[in-house]
Design a protein around this motif. Sequence first.
Motif, PDB file in Angstrom:
ATOM      1  N   VAL A  40       0.847  -1.195   0.000  1.00 29.56           N
ATOM      2  CA  VAL A  40       0.000   0.000   0.000  1.00 29.56           C
ATOM      3  C   VAL A  40       0.884   1.246   0.000  1.00 29.56           C
ATOM      4  CG1 VAL A  40      -1.746   1.310   1.271  1.00 29.56           C
ATOM      5  CG2 VAL A  40      -1.885  -1.190   1.154  1.00 29.56           C
ATOM      6  N   ASP A  41       0.693   2.096  -0.998  1.00 31.65           N
ATOM      7  CA  ASP A  41       1.435   3.355  -1.110  1.00 31.65           C
ATOM      8  C   ASP A  41       0.542   4.477  -0.571  1.00 31.65           C
ATOM      9  OD1 ASP A  41       3.615   2.086  -2.407  1.00 31.65           O
ATOM     10  OD2 ASP A  41       2.527   2.165  -4.311  1.00 31.65           O
ATOM     11  N   LEU A  42       0.865   4.944   0.615  1.00 34.77           N
ATOM     12  CA  LEU A  42       0.024   5.928   1.298  1.00 34.77           C
ATOM     13  C   LEU A  42       0.433   7.347   0.934  1.00 34.77           C
ATOM     14  CD1 LEU A  42      -2.174   6.522   3.413  1.00 34.77           C
ATOM     15  CD2 LEU A  42      -0.376   6.457   5.156  1.00 34.77           C
ATOM     16  N   GLU A  43      -0.544   8.132   0.517  1.00 40.74           N
ATOM     17  CA  GLU A  43      -0.344   9.567   0.276  1.00 40.74           C
ATOM     18  C   GLU A  43      -1.253  10.335   1.235  1.00 40.74           C
ATOM     19  OE1 GLU A  43      -0.979  13.027  -3.166  1.00 40.74           O
ATOM     20  OE2 GLU A  43      -1.336  10.916  -3.632  1.00 40.74           O
ATOM     21  N   SER A 164      -9.257   5.330  -2.779  1.00 42.53           N
ATOM     22  CA  SER A 164      -8.260   4.633  -3.587  1.00 42.53           C
ATOM     23  C   SER A 164      -8.839   4.371  -4.967  1.00 42.53           C
ATOM     24  CB  SER A 164      -7.848   3.305  -2.937  1.00 42.53           C
ATOM     25  OG  SER A 164      -6.976   2.589  -3.792  1.00 42.53           O
ATOM     26  N   TYR A 169      -8.993  -2.391  -3.470  1.00 40.82           N
ATOM     27  CA  TYR A 169      -8.725  -1.913  -2.112  1.00 40.82           C
ATOM     28  C   TYR A 169      -9.923  -2.084  -1.172  1.00 40.82           C
ATOM     29  CZ  TYR A 169      -7.539   0.847   1.942  1.00 40.82           C
ATOM     30  OH  TYR A 169      -7.328   1.229   3.238  1.00 40.82           O
ATOM     31  N   ARG A 188       0.630  -3.065  -6.556  1.00 39.25           N
ATOM     32  CA  ARG A 188       0.828  -1.836  -5.799  1.00 39.25           C
ATOM     33  C   ARG A 188      -0.518  -1.132  -5.652  1.00 39.25           C
ATOM     34  NH1 ARG A 188       5.117  -2.295  -2.998  1.00 39.25           N
ATOM     35  NH2 ARG A 188       4.703  -0.131  -2.400  1.00 39.25           N
ATOM     36  N   THR A 189      -0.827  -0.718  -4.449  1.00 39.95           N
ATOM     37  CA  THR A 189      -2.148  -0.167  -4.148  1.00 39.95           C
ATOM     38  C   THR A 189      -2.025   1.253  -3.623  1.00 39.95           C
ATOM     39  OG1 THR A 189      -2.925  -2.393  -3.569  1.00 39.95           O
ATOM     40  CG2 THR A 189      -4.281  -0.520  -2.859  1.00 39.95           C
ATOM     41  N   PRO A 190      -2.426   2.253  -4.413  1.00 38.75           N
ATOM     42  CA  PRO A 190      -2.395   3.625  -3.903  1.00 38.75           C
ATOM     43  C   PRO A 190      -3.572   3.882  -2.963  1.00 38.75           C
ATOM     44  CG  PRO A 190      -3.249   3.602  -6.144  1.00 38.75           C
ATOM     45  CD  PRO A 190      -2.869   2.182  -5.822  1.00 38.75           C
ATOM     46  N   THR A 192      -5.122   7.251  -0.695  1.00 37.17           N
ATOM     47  CA  THR A 192      -5.028   8.657  -0.319  1.00 37.17           C
ATOM     48  C   THR A 192      -5.846   8.913   0.941  1.00 37.17           C
ATOM     49  OG1 THR A 192      -4.752   9.372  -2.611  1.00 37.17           O
ATOM     50  CG2 THR A 192      -5.483  11.034  -1.044  1.00 37.17           C
TER      51      THR A 192
END
Length: 226
Positions: A40-43, A164, A169, A188-190, A192
Motif C-alpha cells: 500500500v502506497d500511502l499519500e 483509492s 482496495y 501496488r495499491t495507492p 489517499t
Amino acid sequence: MSWAGVLWPTFALLPRLAAGAEPQPGLHRWARRLLPALGVDLEVAGYPRRDIPLWVANHLSWVDPVALMSLRPMGTIAKGEVTGYPVIGHWARKSGIHFVDRDDATSRAAALARFAASLREGRDMLLFPEGTTTRGERLAPFYEGGLRAAFELGLPAQPFRLSSPAPHYPWTGEETLLPHLRTLFTTRTPLTVVAEPPLHPAGFKDPDQWIDAFRTALEPRSCHVH
C-alpha cells in the motif's frame, strides 16, 4: 511483498502486547511496518493533527486502521470477530483495542462506554462511525454514539477521508480474506488520506449538527453535486 513481510512485524509485536507494554505505540510501530509490506502506497493530503484526540474516518477496508495508525499511536473500536483470528486474536484482546458485536445492543453499549472512558483518560482514539466497510460510493448510515460522546466531552475531532482508485482496495467481507491478500501482495495499491480541518463541538449548536458536519466532510467527493 511477502508473507514474511506481513508476519514478521506482527510476531515481533506479540511479546509486548502479551506484557501489556505500550499497546498504542506498539500498534503504531506495527502499522508502519505492515503497510508497505502489504504493497500500500500511502499519500497524505492536508495536515493530520496529532494534538486532536479523536480522528474520524470513512471505512473502505480492514487496511484503513493500519493506514491511519501508521500516522500516530491511538486506540480504536474493532469488530469482535478479530478476537477469533488465529494467533493475533489473543494478543489483540490485550492491546487496548475495544471490541464490539455490532448486532448486540449490550456489546455496542459496553464498547461505547470503554471508548468514552478512553477519551476521558486522555487517550488518542480512532473512530469509523459507519461501523462497516463500503466500496466508497456513498457513506453507510452512522453509528452516532462515539461522535455524541466526543461532543458531550467537548473534545475536537478531525475528519479523515480515505479513497483509492484501486478497485481491489475496498474489502466489504463479501470475498474471503486470503484472495484479497494475494491481490494486495501482487499489486501496488495507492491509498489517499485527506486530513480535513478539525471540528470543535463549541462551533455547533447541538450534536446532530456536529454529526452532519462529519457526514459532509467524509462524503466521497464524487457524490457532491455541483
